[in-house]
Scaffold this motif. Sequence first.
Motif, PDB file in Angstrom:
ATOM      1  N   GLY A  46       0.782  -1.226   0.000  1.00  0.00           N
ATOM      2  CA  GLY A  46       0.000   0.000   0.000  1.00  0.00           C
ATOM      3  C   GLY A  46       0.813   1.274   0.000  1.00  0.00           C
ATOM      4  N   LYS A  47       2.146   1.169  -0.123  1.00  0.00           N
ATOM      5  CA  LYS A  47       3.000   2.360  -0.079  1.00  0.00           C
ATOM      6  C   LYS A  47       2.710   3.301  -1.241  1.00  0.00           C
ATOM      7  N   SER A  48       2.686   2.728  -2.447  1.00  0.00           N
ATOM      8  CA  SER A  48       2.491   3.569  -3.624  1.00  0.00           C
ATOM      9  C   SER A  48       1.133   4.257  -3.603  1.00  0.00           C
ATOM     10  N   LEU A  63      10.466  10.428  -2.645  1.00  0.00           N
ATOM     11  CA  LEU A  63      11.404   9.726  -3.521  1.00  0.00           C
ATOM     12  C   LEU A  63      11.040   8.245  -3.532  1.00  0.00           C
ATOM     13  N   ASP A  64      10.629   7.742  -4.700  1.00  0.00           N
ATOM     14  CA  ASP A  64      10.177   6.358  -4.836  1.00  0.00           C
ATOM     15  C   ASP A  64      11.321   5.494  -5.344  1.00  0.00           C
ATOM     16  N   LEU A 114      10.418  12.050   2.075  1.00  0.00           N
ATOM     17  CA  LEU A 114       9.791  10.746   2.276  1.00  0.00           C
ATOM     18  C   LEU A 114      10.490   9.778   1.341  1.00  0.00           C
ATOM     19  N   PHE A 115      11.140   8.786   1.906  1.00  0.00           N
ATOM     20  CA  PHE A 115      12.066   7.910   1.188  1.00  0.00           C
ATOM     21  C   PHE A 115      11.476   6.505   1.149  1.00  0.00           C
ATOM     22  N   ILE A 116      11.036   6.069  -0.034  1.00  0.00           N
ATOM     23  CA  ILE A 116      10.455   4.732  -0.186  1.00  0.00           C
ATOM     24  C   ILE A 116      11.540   3.800  -0.698  1.00  0.00           C
ATOM     25  N   SER A 117      11.785   2.708   0.003  1.00  0.00           N
ATOM     26  CA  SER A 117      12.866   1.816  -0.401  1.00  0.00           C
ATOM     27  C   SER A 117      12.639   0.416   0.127  1.00  0.00           C
ATOM     28  N   HIS A 118      13.220  -0.568  -0.614  1.00  0.00           N
ATOM     29  CA  HIS A 118      13.251  -1.948  -0.155  1.00  0.00           C
ATOM     30  C   HIS A 118      14.624  -2.323   0.365  1.00  0.00           C
ATOM     31  N   LYS A 119      15.610  -1.431   0.192  1.00  0.00           N
ATOM     32  CA  LYS A 119      16.979  -1.731   0.604  1.00  0.00           C
ATOM     33  C   LYS A 119      17.148  -1.296   2.052  1.00  0.00           C
ATOM     34  N   LEU A 120      16.997  -2.253   2.935  1.00  0.00           N
ATOM     35  CA  LEU A 120      16.848  -1.917   4.347  1.00  0.00           C
ATOM     36  C   LEU A 120      18.137  -1.376   4.951  1.00  0.00           C
ATOM     37  N   GLY A 121      19.290  -1.841   4.473  1.00  0.00           N
ATOM     38  CA  GLY A 121      20.542  -1.284   4.970  1.00  0.00           C
ATOM     39  C   GLY A 121      20.655   0.196   4.656  1.00  0.00           C
ATOM     40  N   GLU A 122      20.223   0.592   3.457  1.00  0.00           N
ATOM     41  CA  GLU A 122      20.247   2.000   3.079  1.00  0.00           C
ATOM     42  C   GLU A 122      19.251   2.810   3.894  1.00  0.00           C
ATOM     43  N   VAL A 123      18.087   2.234   4.129  1.00  0.00           N
ATOM     44  CA  VAL A 123      17.086   2.907   4.959  1.00  0.00           C
ATOM     45  C   VAL A 123      17.672   3.239   6.323  1.00  0.00           C
ATOM     46  N   LEU A 124      18.351   2.271   6.921  1.00  0.00           N
ATOM     47  CA  LEU A 124      18.898   2.483   8.259  1.00  0.00           C
ATOM     48  C   LEU A 124      20.025   3.521   8.249  1.00  0.00           C
ATOM     49  N   VAL A 172      -7.958  -9.903 -13.923  1.00  0.00           N
ATOM     50  CA  VAL A 172      -7.624  -8.496 -13.681  1.00  0.00           C
ATOM     51  C   VAL A 172      -6.469  -8.097 -14.584  1.00  0.00           C
ATOM     52  N   THR A 173      -6.314  -6.809 -14.821  1.00  0.00           N
ATOM     53  CA  THR A 173      -5.240  -6.349 -15.689  1.00  0.00           C
ATOM     54  C   THR A 173      -3.894  -6.380 -14.965  1.00  0.00           C
ATOM     55  N   ALA A 174      -2.832  -6.458 -15.752  1.00  0.00           N
ATOM     56  CA  ALA A 174      -1.484  -6.430 -15.168  1.00  0.00           C
ATOM     57  C   ALA A 174      -1.231  -5.114 -14.450  1.00  0.00           C
ATOM     58  N   ALA A 175      -1.852  -4.026 -14.921  1.00  0.00           N
ATOM     59  CA  ALA A 175      -1.658  -2.720 -14.293  1.00  0.00           C
ATOM     60  C   ALA A 175      -2.171  -2.686 -12.864  1.00  0.00           C
ATOM     61  N   SER A 176      -3.095  -3.575 -12.526  1.00  0.00           N
ATOM     62  CA  SER A 176      -3.675  -3.570 -11.180  1.00  0.00           C
ATOM     63  C   SER A 176      -2.772  -4.232 -10.148  1.00  0.00           C
ATOM     64  N   LEU A 177      -1.719  -4.921 -10.601  1.00  0.00           N
ATOM     65  CA  LEU A 177      -0.799  -5.579  -9.680  1.00  0.00           C
ATOM     66  C   LEU A 177       0.288  -4.610  -9.226  1.00  0.00           C
ATOM     67  N   SER A 178       0.820  -4.852  -8.044  1.00  0.00           N
ATOM     68  CA  SER A 178       1.993  -4.105  -7.600  1.00  0.00           C
ATOM     69  C   SER A 178       3.201  -4.523  -8.432  1.00  0.00           C
ATOM     70  N   GLY A 179       4.265  -3.723  -8.363  1.00  0.00           N
ATOM     71  CA  GLY A 179       5.452  -4.016  -9.161  1.00  0.00           C
ATOM     72  C   GLY A 179       6.045  -5.378  -8.861  1.00  0.00           C
ATOM     73  N   GLY A 180       6.096  -5.759  -7.587  1.00  0.00           N
ATOM     74  CA  GLY A 180       6.659  -7.053  -7.231  1.00  0.00           C
ATOM     75  C   GLY A 180       5.843  -8.213  -7.770  1.00  0.00           C
ATOM     76  N   ASN A 181       4.535  -8.073  -7.735  1.00  0.00           N
ATOM     77  CA  ASN A 181       3.683  -9.139  -8.255  1.00  0.00           C
ATOM     78  C   ASN A 181       3.726  -9.200  -9.775  1.00  0.00           C
TER      79      ASN A 181
END
Length: 559
Positions: free
Chosen positions: A71-73, A190-191, A220-230, A427-436
């Motif tokens: 739900g971040k995006s 920043l996404d 506001l910093f959105i990231s999956h790279k947890l080391g960078e987040v910290l 459902v359309t591909a657009a309805s999925l999150s990027g990871g899915n």
Amino acid sequence: MSHPPLPLLHPRGECAINAAPTSSAPARPDAPAVELRGITKRFPGVVANHDIHLTVRRGTVHALCGENGAGKSTLMKILYGMQKPDEGTIALDGTETALNTPGDAIARGIGMVHQHFMLADNLTVLENTVLGAEKLHGIGGRARTKIMEISDAYGLGIRPDVLVEDLGVADRQRVEILKVLYRGARTLILDEPTAVLVPQEVDALFANLRELKSEGLTVLFISHKLGEVLSVADDITVIRRGTTVASVAPDDTTPQQLAELMVGSELPSPETRESTVTDEPMLQVDGLHLSATDSDGAVRTVLDGIGLTIHKGEVLGVAGVEGNGQAELVEAIMGTRTPDRGTVTLDGADLSGTSTRRRREGGIGYVPEDRHRHGLLLEAPLWENRILGHVTERPNSKGKLLDPAGARKDTARIVEEYDVRTPGIEVTAASLSGGNQQKLIVGREMSHRPKLLIAAHPTRGVDVGAQAQIWEQIRTARREGLAVLLISADLDELIGLSDTLRVMYRGRLVADADPAVITPEELGSAMTGAASGHLTADGDADTGRPASGDTEPTGGDQA
């Protein structure tokens, strides 16, 4: 270095277009920059956000973490006026407001830098910056002066008259940041800003963010790279399955604890311990040359004598700053670009000059760099996306006819096996999150049991859970004899998954690296043309293993 704060660049009388209705109460100087209370957003069949609470202190870097689909995006689109919440309120600087359009958000000092850059390559930095904001400072001298003021104040190093197509990815990102600052942003979203950067570029970006913060701006910093987040965040909020589950301080948590908050499991590692490399060549590329004509008519060499071999059971990783020929190498192997000369051989069969379809049918699976442009039909249902690239193969076809029933049935299998989170296959591909979306592509390509998988940035923009699943699929197939050409900007991923590493620079394979000993910092230095202690130029690696290809690069060809 400290600079006097820049004035807001969006005075109400000049560019507050579509200004949002706001409370007449003055902003409190001690109020949070952003406060979201009870935000809920529903779409047909799914609740994207449920009762989310988020408080962002002024002058801080606030990280937002969560799985793809958490739900971040959607939450950031609500803050940027791209979506309207069904429930909840938004307060900026202590004043409750409604943000009905991005124009409202911009007028209130919010700017967003998207993960996929929105720049016109054929325009200059200045032209990209003023596009849509011509009323602020015109399109000439005043605009150039303002751009230089912002660039100097925040250490961005921007040159207004350079064409965007001549910029590297890190500089393009700075242009995107410049664009939102030019429009008066005091809060920046920043996404996934580090998704395509090497470690040295990440360090430079973080220095820019600290400069922004020192001048009172909020990030506001959105990231999956947890080391960078910290390393960069002052505060961290974790979202899971559409709701906030924790707000933590970086000093009080670890990457492992953050990963568990996000997905309920430990932080995955790409490391591959056992070797499965055989002595049977699967892909051989010899003497590959490719030239291209620039916009000014100049001819340049983009692939210069590329030679490599990938064996069954081997992952060959190619490291390089984007724009050094990796994309063209993939396109030449896939047959979407015709090289000037050179050969491509798969499992003993010469594929040079054959179509992309023939190469697909010959056993090449392909996870493209840009899933939106080259991997999916966003407005088509999932089962139709299952067919892409494999239209002549079962279960998508029977003889010369498509088999929609077979494609639907196999799509349902992929959804279950690869944990693609979706309400259904219609459902359309657009309805999925990027990871899915990425898991669907990987599932599609692996379902045809390829001999060679070309994986270009296979986990870009996906969360740690999806990342772990994709890594495991690659490792499993590798044990079964799959050959993999891996191209990634994630250096930990490259080092962890690869059996052999090669460095690409200015269209040439310039060095080999041993994944067992090289560090991300050393690899990042080599990617920018610097030397490294664990690299060997143009040939034998310091482990004594032969180079993956025996074709020496040659210099200066312009066919």
